[in-house]
Design a protein around this motif. Sequence first.
Motif, PDB file in Angstrom:
ATOM      1  N   VAL A  31       0.833  -1.203   0.000  1.00 29.41           N
ATOM      2  CA  VAL A  31       0.000   0.000   0.000  1.00 29.41           C
ATOM      3  C   VAL A  31       0.869   1.255   0.000  1.00 29.41           C
ATOM      4  O   VAL A  31       0.608   2.209  -0.740  1.00 29.41           O
ATOM      5  CB  VAL A  31      -0.965   0.003   1.202  1.00 29.41           C
ATOM      6  N   ALA A  32       1.916   1.245   0.833  1.00 27.26           N
ATOM      7  CA  ALA A  32       2.804   2.406   0.916  1.00 27.26           C
ATOM      8  C   ALA A  32       3.464   2.695  -0.432  1.00 27.26           C
ATOM      9  O   ALA A  32       3.577   3.863  -0.847  1.00 27.26           O
ATOM     10  CB  ALA A  32       3.867   2.174   1.985  1.00 27.26           C
ATOM     11  N   ASP A  33       3.888   1.629  -1.133  1.00 26.70           N
ATOM     12  CA  ASP A  33       4.515   1.816  -2.450  1.00 26.70           C
ATOM     13  C   ASP A  33       3.506   2.334  -3.475  1.00 26.70           C
ATOM     14  O   ASP A  33       3.840   3.195  -4.307  1.00 26.70           O
ATOM     15  CB  ASP A  33       5.151   0.506  -2.934  1.00 26.70           C
ATOM     16  N   LEU A  34       2.277   1.821  -3.422  1.00 27.33           N
ATOM     17  CA  LEU A  34       1.247   2.313  -4.329  1.00 27.33           C
ATOM     18  C   LEU A  34       0.971   3.796  -4.084  1.00 27.33           C
ATOM     19  O   LEU A  34       0.832   4.585  -5.032  1.00 27.33           O
ATOM     20  CB  LEU A  34      -0.049   1.521  -4.161  1.00 27.33           C
ATOM     21  N   GLU A  35       0.917   4.172  -2.821  1.00 28.54           N
ATOM     22  CA  GLU A  35       0.645   5.572  -2.478  1.00 28.54           C
ATOM     23  C   GLU A  35       1.771   6.483  -2.963  1.00 28.54           C
ATOM     24  O   GLU A  35       1.523   7.600  -3.420  1.00 28.54           O
ATOM     25  CB  GLU A  35       0.440   5.718  -0.968  1.00 28.54           C
ATOM     26  N   LYS A  36       3.006   6.001  -2.885  1.00 29.72           N
ATOM     27  CA  LYS A  36       4.143   6.785  -3.391  1.00 29.72           C
ATOM     28  C   LYS A  36       4.043   6.960  -4.907  1.00 29.72           C
ATOM     29  O   LYS A  36       4.243   8.052  -5.429  1.00 29.72           O
ATOM     30  CB  LYS A  36       5.465   6.105  -3.025  1.00 29.72           C
ATOM     31  N   LEU A  37       3.748   5.857  -5.606  1.00 33.59           N
ATOM     32  CA  LEU A  37       3.625   5.928  -7.061  1.00 33.59           C
ATOM     33  C   LEU A  37       2.488   6.866  -7.469  1.00 33.59           C
ATOM     34  O   LEU A  37       2.586   7.573  -8.476  1.00 33.59           O
ATOM     35  CB  LEU A  37       3.392   4.536  -7.641  1.00 33.59           C
ATOM     36  N   MET A  38       1.417   6.880  -6.672  1.00 39.76           N
ATOM     37  CA  MET A  38       0.296   7.770  -6.967  1.00 39.76           C
ATOM     38  C   MET A  38       0.668   9.240  -6.777  1.00 39.76           C
ATOM     39  O   MET A  38      -0.005  10.135  -7.283  1.00 39.76           O
ATOM     40  CB  MET A  38      -0.909   7.412  -6.086  1.00 39.76           C
ATOM     41  N   LYS A  39       1.739   9.474  -6.040  1.00 44.34           N
ATOM     42  CA  LYS A  39       2.251  10.844  -5.848  1.00 44.34           C
ATOM     43  C   LYS A  39       3.443  11.123  -6.768  1.00 44.34           C
ATOM     44  O   LYS A  39       4.181  12.079  -6.559  1.00 44.34           O
ATOM     45  CB  LYS A  39       2.672  11.036  -4.388  1.00 44.34           C
ATOM     46  N   TYR A  40       3.605  10.241  -7.757  1.00 42.62           N
ATOM     47  CA  TYR A  40       4.715  10.354  -8.713  1.00 42.62           C
ATOM     48  C   TYR A  40       6.081  10.283  -8.028  1.00 42.62           C
ATOM     49  O   TYR A  40       7.016  10.989  -8.381  1.00 42.62           O
ATOM     50  CB  TYR A  40       4.589  11.646  -9.539  1.00 42.62           C
ATOM     51  N   GLN A  41       6.169   9.390  -7.036  1.00 47.18           N
ATOM     52  CA  GLN A  41       7.440   9.129  -6.360  1.00 47.18           C
ATOM     53  C   GLN A  41       7.923   7.730  -6.739  1.00 47.18           C
ATOM     54  O   GLN A  41       7.130   6.790  -6.799  1.00 47.18           O
ATOM     55  CB  GLN A  41       7.281   9.229  -4.839  1.00 47.18           C
ATOM     56  N   ALA A  42       9.211   7.572  -6.990  1.00 44.40           N
ATOM     57  CA  ALA A  42       9.790   6.275  -7.336  1.00 44.40           C
ATOM     58  C   ALA A  42       9.802   5.347  -6.119  1.00 44.40           C
ATOM     59  O   ALA A  42       9.808   5.808  -4.970  1.00 44.40           O
ATOM     60  CB  ALA A  42      11.201   6.449  -7.877  1.00 44.40           C
ATOM     61  N   VAL A  43       9.800   4.045  -6.365  1.00 46.31           N
ATOM     62  CA  VAL A  43       9.854   3.050  -5.279  1.00 46.31           C
ATOM     63  C   VAL A  43      10.860   1.958  -5.632  1.00 46.31           C
ATOM     64  O   VAL A  43      11.193   1.744  -6.801  1.00 46.31           O
ATOM     65  CB  VAL A  43       8.466   2.407  -5.025  1.00 46.31           C
ATOM     66  N   ASP A  44      11.341   1.275  -4.606  1.00 45.14           N
ATOM     67  CA  ASP A  44      12.188   0.093  -4.776  1.00 45.14           C
ATOM     68  C   ASP A  44      11.394  -1.098  -4.270  1.00 45.14           C
ATOM     69  O   ASP A  44      11.186  -1.242  -3.064  1.00 45.14           O
ATOM     70  CB  ASP A  44      13.497   0.251  -4.001  1.00 45.14           C
ATOM     71  N   ILE A  45      10.949  -1.929  -5.192  1.00 42.19           N
ATOM     72  CA  ILE A  45      10.084  -3.042  -4.811  1.00 42.19           C
ATOM     73  C   ILE A  45      10.905  -4.300  -4.545  1.00 42.19           C
ATOM     74  O   ILE A  45      11.988  -4.474  -5.095  1.00 42.19           O
ATOM     75  CB  ILE A  45       9.011  -3.312  -5.883  1.00 42.19           C
ATOM     76  N   PRO A  46      10.379  -5.194  -3.704  1.00 40.83           N
ATOM     77  CA  PRO A  46      11.114  -6.427  -3.404  1.00 40.83           C
ATOM     78  C   PRO A  46      11.125  -7.414  -4.564  1.00 40.83           C
ATOM     79  O   PRO A  46      10.373  -7.275  -5.526  1.00 40.83           O
ATOM     80  CB  PRO A  46      10.359  -7.003  -2.194  1.00 40.83           C
ATOM     81  N   VAL A  47      12.006  -8.400  -4.452  1.00 46.10           N
ATOM     82  CA  VAL A  47      12.079  -9.513  -5.406  1.00 46.10           C
ATOM     83  C   VAL A  47      11.889 -10.797  -4.608  1.00 46.10           C
ATOM     84  O   VAL A  47      12.536 -10.973  -3.573  1.00 46.10           O
ATOM     85  CB  VAL A  47      13.435  -9.539  -6.137  1.00 46.10           C
ATOM     86  N   TYR A  48      11.009 -11.678  -5.066  1.00 47.11           N
ATOM     87  CA  TYR A  48      10.763 -12.913  -4.328  1.00 47.11           C
ATOM     88  C   TYR A  48      11.404 -14.097  -5.042  1.00 47.11           C
ATOM     89  O   TYR A  48      11.276 -14.250  -6.258  1.00 47.11           O
ATOM     90  CB  TYR A  48       9.256 -13.166  -4.149  1.00 47.11           C
ATOM     91  N   ASP A  49      12.102 -14.930  -4.261  1.00 50.92           N
ATOM     92  CA  ASP A  49      12.766 -16.128  -4.783  1.00 50.92           C
ATOM     93  C   ASP A  49      11.871 -17.335  -4.483  1.00 50.92           C
ATOM     94  O   ASP A  49      11.833 -17.820  -3.350  1.00 50.92           O
ATOM     95  CB  ASP A  49      14.141 -16.285  -4.109  1.00 50.92           C
ATOM     96  N   TYR A  50      11.140 -17.794  -5.498  1.00 50.64           N
ATOM     97  CA  TYR A  50      10.183 -18.884  -5.280  1.00 50.64           C
ATOM     98  C   TYR A  50      10.865 -20.217  -4.999  1.00 50.64           C
ATOM     99  O   TYR A  50      10.315 -21.068  -4.295  1.00 50.64           O
ATOM    100  CB  TYR A  50       9.257 -19.016  -6.493  1.00 50.64           C
ATOM    101  N   ALA A  51      12.059 -20.403  -5.525  1.00 52.49           N
ATOM    102  CA  ALA A  51      12.778 -21.653  -5.275  1.00 52.49           C
ATOM    103  C   ALA A  51      13.204 -21.765  -3.813  1.00 52.49           C
ATOM    104  O   ALA A  51      13.213 -22.855  -3.234  1.00 52.49           O
ATOM    105  CB  ALA A  51      13.996 -21.756  -6.194  1.00 52.49           C
TER     106      ALA A  51
END
Length: 210
Positions: free
Chosen positions: A71-91
């Motif tokens: 939610v926090a990342d979505l709210e930042k993007l909605m304010k035209y702010q860049a975000v660093d999103i996580p990467v998930y390792d399924y293995a």
Amino acid sequence: MAKKPLLIGITGGSGSGKTTVSKALITRLSANTPILLQQDVYYKDQSEKPMEERVKTNYDHPDSIETDRFVADLEKLMKYQAVDIPVYDYAQHTRSNETVHIEPADVIIVDGVLLFNDARVRNLLDLKVFVDTDDDIRFIRRLQRDTHERGRTVEGVIEQYLATVKPMHNQFVEPTKRYADIIVPEGGENFVAIDMLMNQAIAMVEKEEK
């Protein structure tokens, strides 16, 4: 009134064709350089748990998602702010140490099985889409994906589907269909419904630009 990005949410059961629909939207809206954010990269970090506990994780329950960060990342993007999103390792059944830098855009497409479960997410979405696909087709697609892309065994996929995926779908995914603005039957194979969705999205983008 300040301009804001158009946020389109796409949900449906595992293997329903959400990503196919999302990518079709991205292609159609390419002039607006849309970005795709997938909810499942926000699965919680489990690095402190032993592997035997990680493999038992119920990924189809809302508690598996770090929703506050999502939610926090979505709210930042909605304010035209860049975000660093996580990467998930399924293995490894846990979050990677890496992140992916995402720049803001005028059109943001988000997809995820549990996307409509949290009211905070729903309230941010300008257009809510539910991709509705037959259970058997979804299972076959999931089986193919998890064995080919995520290093799972056929037996493991079947066991997980019966133990968590199917019951969690009935409890947490199917009921959220009522929140959808548009329902796309048969996923990425329904070209008529996808075309209608595209036209609606384009109209909304053009309205935001005026």
